[in-house]
Design an enzyme around this catalytic site. Structure first.
Site, PDB file in Angstrom:
ATOM      1  N   LEU A  53       5.838 -10.901  -7.329  1.00 47.72           N
ATOM      2  CA  LEU A  53       5.575 -10.327  -5.977  1.00 47.72           C
ATOM      3  C   LEU A  53       5.680  -8.950  -5.921  1.00 47.72           C
ATOM      4  CD1 LEU A  53       7.882 -12.676  -3.543  1.00 47.72           C
ATOM      5  CD2 LEU A  53       5.648 -12.873  -4.091  1.00 47.72           C
ATOM      6  N   ASP A  54       4.671  -8.319  -5.252  1.00 49.53           N
ATOM      7  CA  ASP A  54       4.756  -6.810  -5.299  1.00 49.53           C
ATOM      8  C   ASP A  54       6.146  -6.229  -4.723  1.00 49.53           C
ATOM      9  OD1 ASP A  54       2.052  -6.864  -5.771  1.00 49.53           O
ATOM     10  OD2 ASP A  54       1.365  -6.525  -3.733  1.00 49.53           O
ATOM     11  N   LYS A  55       6.439  -5.097  -5.136  1.00 48.95           N
ATOM     12  CA  LYS A  55       7.608  -4.483  -4.879  1.00 48.95           C
ATOM     13  C   LYS A  55       8.299  -4.640  -3.294  1.00 48.95           C
ATOM     14  CE  LYS A  55      10.257  -0.290  -5.094  1.00 48.95           C
ATOM     15  NZ  LYS A  55      10.337   1.093  -5.691  1.00 48.95           N
ATOM     16  N   THR A  57       6.859  -6.629  -1.268  1.00 47.05           N
ATOM     17  CA  THR A  57       6.833  -7.787  -0.791  1.00 47.05           C
ATOM     18  C   THR A  57       7.967  -8.668  -0.607  1.00 47.05           C
ATOM     19  OG1 THR A  57       4.294  -8.000  -1.099  1.00 47.05           O
ATOM     20  CG2 THR A  57       5.412 -10.010  -0.578  1.00 47.05           C
ATOM     21  N   ARG A 148      -3.444  -8.404   0.123  1.00 46.34           N
ATOM     22  CA  ARG A 148      -3.386  -7.046   0.797  1.00 46.34           C
ATOM     23  C   ARG A 148      -5.047  -6.569   0.592  1.00 46.34           C
ATOM     24  NH1 ARG A 148       1.089  -3.720  -2.570  1.00 46.34           N
ATOM     25  NH2 ARG A 148       0.336  -2.111  -1.125  1.00 46.34           N
TER      26      ARG A 148
END
Length: 509
Positions: A53-55, A57, A148
C-alpha cells in the site's frame, strides 16, 4: 486502532495506518511496517511482502509467514483471485454508477501518467462504483498509484491527493477496506473488512497501532516537521504531556495540546545551549516526579533535574530488544548475559537487561544518576545489590576492568554527544566514537554483542557505522552479524526531520 486483524501459523493480516511506508524507502530511513513487524517478534521473522500500500493509504494488507503461504498467495495475486476493495473520497461529483478504467501507467518523476493500452505494455485495470455516497474501487491489477491515477484521469481525484490534483485535506482519503482470498492451506475462503475513518488524526492512529498503552505510556505524540509541526515536539508521559519547542507556544499549538488531553501540561524550551528544565503550563498541580511504564517496566522521571528528565524515549525499542534478548531474525542474546552499560545515566538499558535475566554492571560519571538508576531497579522488583554500579570515567574504568580480566556478553555504548571528565578530557561523538569502541572491545567476549548508539545529529549514519566497524577491524576482530536499528515509528524520519538517533547491534567474533 488494532494493527493485527488476523494471524495464524501461515498468515498475518494487518490494518496499516496512513502515513507509514509498507517497507523502508532507504537503508537509514525509519522502519516500514514490514521491517517493524519482521524484526519485532520471532514468530514474524519469516514474513514476506506479497503486495503493498502507498505510504498515505490505510487499510488491509496480508503477509505470508511460511514458504507454503507465500507460494499460494503469490499465485492467487498473479491469477487475480485475491479480491481487494478500496474506499475513496473526492470533492467532485462523479457522473457514473460504474466505471471501468483500463490503461498503461508510465512513470514521470514522482507521479505516474495514464496512457492508452497498447502492445504488450503491462495494463492497469480498476473498476469504480458509487455506493452509499462514497466511491468503491476494485483494482484488478496492482500497479503503483493505480487507483489514484485512474481516479484523477476520470475527473474525480482523491481528496487529499494533491500530487494528482485532489483538494487539500488532512490525509489521502484512500482506504483498503476489504480483502478476500483462499487460505493457502486447505483453501477455505477468508474475508476481512475494516471500515474507513478519514476523520481520525493520522499521527494518533499510527501511535495507537504500534503502542500497547497497557505496557507503555511514555512515547512521542508529535515529532516536529515529520508530523506537520516544524520545531514542535510532544511527549506523552503517563497522564501528563511534555511539549518542547524553541519558543513560547502559539495559540494554535496550545489548542492542539488541549485536544490531545492531559492531566498536566509542561513546556521545555529547546535552546542552543541545551534544554531548560520543563515548566508547568496548566492542569493539575505540578509534580517533580512522574512514574511511567515502558514495555511493562516502570521508570521514574524527574522534572527538576535540568534538561534531561531521566529517560530517552527514542531508545524504547532498543531497551525492548535487550529485555527480550531478541534483536532481529537470527540475532539473539544468550540467556542470563553479563552486560556492561558503559554510560548508564539513570540505568534504562540496565533495568531492561536485568529484567531479561542479565547481570548488569552500570557505569556512569554521575553518582546522582546511578542512585536514580538504583531506584529504577527497585521500582521493578529488581534487587540493586545483585548488580554492580560503578561511579567514574568510562575510558578509565574500561582500562581497569581489562586489567581485572572482566569479560561481558553484551557491551552497551550510548554516550552523550559531548562530555568532559578530569581523567579523559573532552569527548565528542563525531570525533571520538572510534576510540571509544577500541577502548571497550577488550571487554567483549568472542562472539559477544556490541550495542553502539549515538544521537549526534551531525554524525551521518555512514560515518557512524564506519567509525564503529573500522575500530573493530583495527582490533583484529570481525563482525559476523549486524543489525541497524533506526528510530521507532513514533519518531518518524522524513527529509524535513532527519534521523538523529543511530544504533547498530553487532556480533563481534
Amino acid at each position: 486502532m488494532d494493527l493485527i486483524v488476523f494471524e495464524d501459523e501461515h498468515l498475518l493480516v494487518v490494518n496499516k495506518p496512513a502515513g507509514w511506508n509498507t517497507h523502508a524507502p532507504a537503508p537509514f530511513a525509519g522502519e516500514g511496517l514490514y521491517e517493524w513487524l519482521k524484526n519485532r517478534h520471532l514468530r514474524w521473522s519469516g514474513l514476506s511482502i506479497l503486495h503493498r500500500l502507498d505510504k498515505e493509504t490505510s487499510g488491509l494488507m496480508v503477509f505470508g509467514k511460511t514458504a507454503e503461504a507465500n507460494r499460494s498467495l503469490s499465485r492467487q495475486f498473479d491469477e487475480r483471485r485475491v479480491e481487494k476493495k478500496y474506499i475513496l473520497l473526492t470533492d467532485r461529483k462523479p457522473a457514473f454508477r460504474e466505471l471501468a478504467a483500463r490503461s498503461t501507467l508510465v512513470r514521470a518523476g514522482a507521479k505516474y501518467l495514464s496512457r492508452p493500452a497498447q502492445g504488450d505494455a503491462p495494463l492497469a485495470e480498476t473498476v469504480f462504483t458509487m455506493a452509499h455516497g462514497v466511491i468503491e474501487a476494485v483494482p484488478w491489477t496492482g500497479r503503483t498509484h493505480q487507483i489514484r491515477v485512474h481516479a484523477a484521469e476520470h475527473g474525480f481525484p482523491i481528496l487529499g491527493d494533491v500530487l494528482y490534483g485532489g483538494a487539500s485535506a488532512s490525509r489521502l482519503c484512500l482506504h483498503s477496506a476489504e480483502l478476500r482470498f483462499a487460505h493457502p492451506v486447505g483453501g477455505r475462503p477468508l474475508s476481512f473488512s475494516v471500515p474507513a475513518d478519514f476523520t481520525r488524526d493520522t499521527r494518533l492512529a499510527l501511535r495507537a497501532a504500534i503502542i500497547d498503552t497497557s505496557l507503555t505510556d511514555a512515547f512521542r505524540v508529535v515529532h516536529g516537521a515529520a508530523d506537520g509541526w516544524p520545531g514542535l515536539y510532544f511527549d506523552r508521559l503517563g497522564e501528563d504531556l511534555l511539549a518542547q519547542s524553541a519558543a513560547a507556544l502559539t495559540a494554535q499549538q496550545r489548542q492542539h495540546i488541549e485536544r490531545l488531553g492531559a492531566r498536566t501540561v509542561y513546556h521545555q524550551l529547546l535552546q542552543r545551549q541545551g534544554r531548560q528544565p520543563p515548566q508547568w503550563l496548566w492542569g493539575a498541580p505540578a509534580t517533580n516526579e512522574i512514574l511511567v511504564r515502558e514495555n511493562g517496566l516502570r521508570f521514574e522521571l524527574r522534572l527538576d533535574e535540568g534538561g534531561s528528565i531521566g529517560l530517552f524515549l527514542d531508545q524504547r525499542e532498543n531497551r525492548r530488544r535487550l529485555q527480550e534478548r531478541h534483536i532481529a531474525p537470527g540475532f539473539e542474546l544468550p540467556p542470563a548475559p553479563e552486560v556492561l552499560n558503559g554510560f548508564a545515566y539513570t540505568c534504562g538499558f540496565s533495568v531492561a537487561a536485568a529484567a531479561g535475566g542479565g547481570h548488569v554492571t552500570s557505569l556512569d560519571l554521575s553518582k546522582k544518576y546511578l542512585e536514580w538508576g538504583r531506584r529504577n531497579f527497585v521500582l521493578n522488583g529488581l534487587e540493586p545489590y545483585g548488580h554492580d554500579f560503578i561511579f567514574g570515567d568510562a575510558f578509565a574504568w574500561f582500562r581497569r576492568l581489562v586489567k581485572k580480566k572482566r569479560l561481558f556478553d553484551v557491551v552497551v555504548l550510548d554516550p552523550p554527544t559531548f562530555s568532559r571528565s578530569r581523567e579523559s578530557g573532552v569527548f565528542q561523538a563525531e570525533k571520538d566514537y572510534g576510540a571509544l569502541v577500541s577502548a571497550a572491545l577488550p571487554l567483549l567476549k568472542r562472539g559477544g554483542t556490541l550495542l553502539a548508539s549515538t544521537n549526534a545529529a551531525g554524525f551521518a549514519p555512514e560515518d557512524f557505522l564506519e567509525a564503529v566497524t573500522g575500530a573493530i577491524r583495527q582490533a583484529g576482530r570481525a563482525v559476523t552479524r549486524q543489525h541497524y536499528a533506526p528510530q521507532p515509528p513514533d519518531f518518524p524520519v522524513e527529509r524535513t526531520e532527519p534521523a538523529h538517533l543511530k544504533t547498530v547491534w553487532l556480533y563481534v567474533d
